[in-house]
Design an enzyme around this catalytic site. Structure first.
Site, PDB file in Angstrom:
ATOM      1  N   CYS A 136       0.833  -1.212   0.000  1.00 57.06           N
ATOM      2  CA  CYS A 136       0.000   0.000   0.000  1.00 57.06           C
ATOM      3  C   CYS A 136       0.863   1.257   0.000  1.00 57.06           C
ATOM      4  CB  CYS A 136      -0.936  -0.003   1.203  1.00 57.06           C
ATOM      5  SG  CYS A 136      -1.946   1.489   1.318  1.00 57.06           S
TER       6      CYS A 136
ATOM      7  N   CYS B 214      -0.343   4.094   2.270  1.00 55.83           N
ATOM      8  CA  CYS B 214      -0.079   3.862   3.699  1.00 55.83           C
ATOM      9  C   CYS B 214       1.406   4.055   4.017  1.00 55.83           C
ATOM     10  CB  CYS B 214      -0.456   2.441   4.106  1.00 55.83           C
ATOM     11  SG  CYS B 214      -1.956   1.824   3.378  1.00 55.83           S
ATOM     12  N   ASP B 215       2.288   3.556   3.169  1.00 55.75           N
ATOM     13  CA  ASP B 215       3.701   3.443   3.539  1.00 55.75           C
ATOM     14  C   ASP B 215       4.652   4.329   2.742  1.00 55.75           C
ATOM     15  OD1 ASP B 215       2.954   1.529   5.390  1.00 55.75           O
ATOM     16  OD2 ASP B 215       3.141  -0.107   3.968  1.00 55.75           O
TER      17      ASP B 215
END
Ligand code: NDP
Length: 311
Positions: free
Chosen positions: A135, A138-139
């Site tokens: 993701c 997200c990261d």
């Protein structure tokens, strides 16, 4: 044994827990079937920095524990059971699980989520959360000014590659064929971006890195499928974006789904093709796939179930 409930919630990710919190607080006494992986995809992530309400970095599993505790605290009846069959052809709806209990329900909220597809390499599993991610939203932030790879050739891979240029020094898209599956407009944006290069006809053979002093990815062993040449290329991070599988198997025959198995809902609503059955989160959303959007859809589903029950 048969249990009846006004609201049966299937699944226990952000969508399911949020639906449970809203339904319980509306005195609907929901029963929630937690399924095989309570907490969902967030239980296999580490740092979460984009869920609103937390200034400091929090851990995905911790966030899900908190949602679980909150849903239980307001009165959700939780069961460690997985759905096997559903019958949405008559009311009340009938749901069987992997236990002898059968549930009948006036409304059902499906929040079973989706699973990211992975390449299936041992080294991928070894470095997941230590440089390998599923993701970018997200990261990506954790790879500021670093060199990263994105694996895949669909809309997700192209969008993730473009998104990552906001943070990273350089992004290499690695695709197994010589043309992309992504929409033309997204491809145009990708090819125009000076921070992105593409490796065609290339597959990842191994994710390589260190175990000491901390486990971290340092590169990829890549094979060109046309020339058979194998190279080792340094990368600080790798994002696998080869698609998701919605967890809709028990429902597919009874609800309208798209060709990939995502449950179809009415735009602006969580209503499915059967009145009284609602779907929230990644099982019906292949665009946003965020914990916060799933939570929002869980809230919508509970409010829509409540409205239907009141009428
Ligand atoms: P897709 O299934 O569209 O694409 C998956 C990509 O991964 C393909 O290029 C495929 O290669 C590649 N791939 C699959 N398995 C492997 C493997 N084992 N090794 C290497 N490569 C592999 O998935 P997406 O997640 O990109 O998209 C899913 C759906 O969501 C699509 O309908 C898409 O349009 C939609 N979507 C829409 C968005 C938007 O509208 N903004 C954003 C993101 C997704 P190959 O091409 O060779 O099959």
């Amino acid at each position: 044994m048969t249990n009846h409930t006004k609201v049966l919630i299937i699944g226990a990710g952000p969508a399911g827990y949020t639906a449970a919190i809203y339904a319980a607080r509306a005195n609907l006494h929901p029963i929630q079937l937690l399924g095989p992986q309570p907490g969902g995809q967030l239980t296999i992530t580490t740092d979460v920095e984009n869920y609103p309400g937390f200034k400091d970095v929090i851990q995905g599993p911790w966030l899900m524990d908190q949602m679980n505790a909150q849903a239980a605290h307001v009165g959700t009846d939780m069961r460690f059971e997985s759905v096997e069959t559903v019958d949405f052809s008559k009311r009340p709806f009938v749901v069987t699980t992997d236990t002898p209990t059968t549930y009948t329900a006036d409304t059902v909220i499906i929040a079973t989520g989706a699973q990211a597809k992975w390449l299936g390499l041992d080294s991928e599993l070894h470095f997941r959360g230590y440089g390998v991610s599923g993701c970018a939203t997200c990261d990506g932030f954790f790879f500021k000014d670093k060199k990263v790879a994105v694996i895949g050739g669909g809309n997700s891979a192209v969008e993730e590659a473009i998104y990552l240029t906001n943070h990273c020094a350089h992004v290499t898209l690695i695709h197994r064929r010589d043309h992309l599956r992504a929409e033309k407009i997204a491809q145009d944006r990708l090819f125009k971006n000076p921070k992105i290069s593409v490796l065609w006809d290339t597959v990842v053979e191994e994710f390589t890195g260190n175990d000491q002093p901390v486990r971290s990815l340092t590169g990829l062993k890549l094979k060109n499928l046309k020339t058979q040449e194998v190279i080792n290329q340094p990368f600080d991070g790798a994002f696998v974006a080869i698609g998701h599988t919605p967890m809709s198997t028990p429902f597919k025959d009874q609800l309208k789904c798209d060709h990939e198995g995502y449950i179809l809902t009415t735009p602006g609503s969580t209503a499915t093709s059967i009145p009284g059955v609602f779907a929230a989160g990644d099982v019906q959303d292949k665009i946003f796939r965020q914990a916060v959007t799933a939570a929002g859809q869980g809230c919508m589903a509970a409010l829509e179930a409540e409205k239907l029950l009141n009428h």
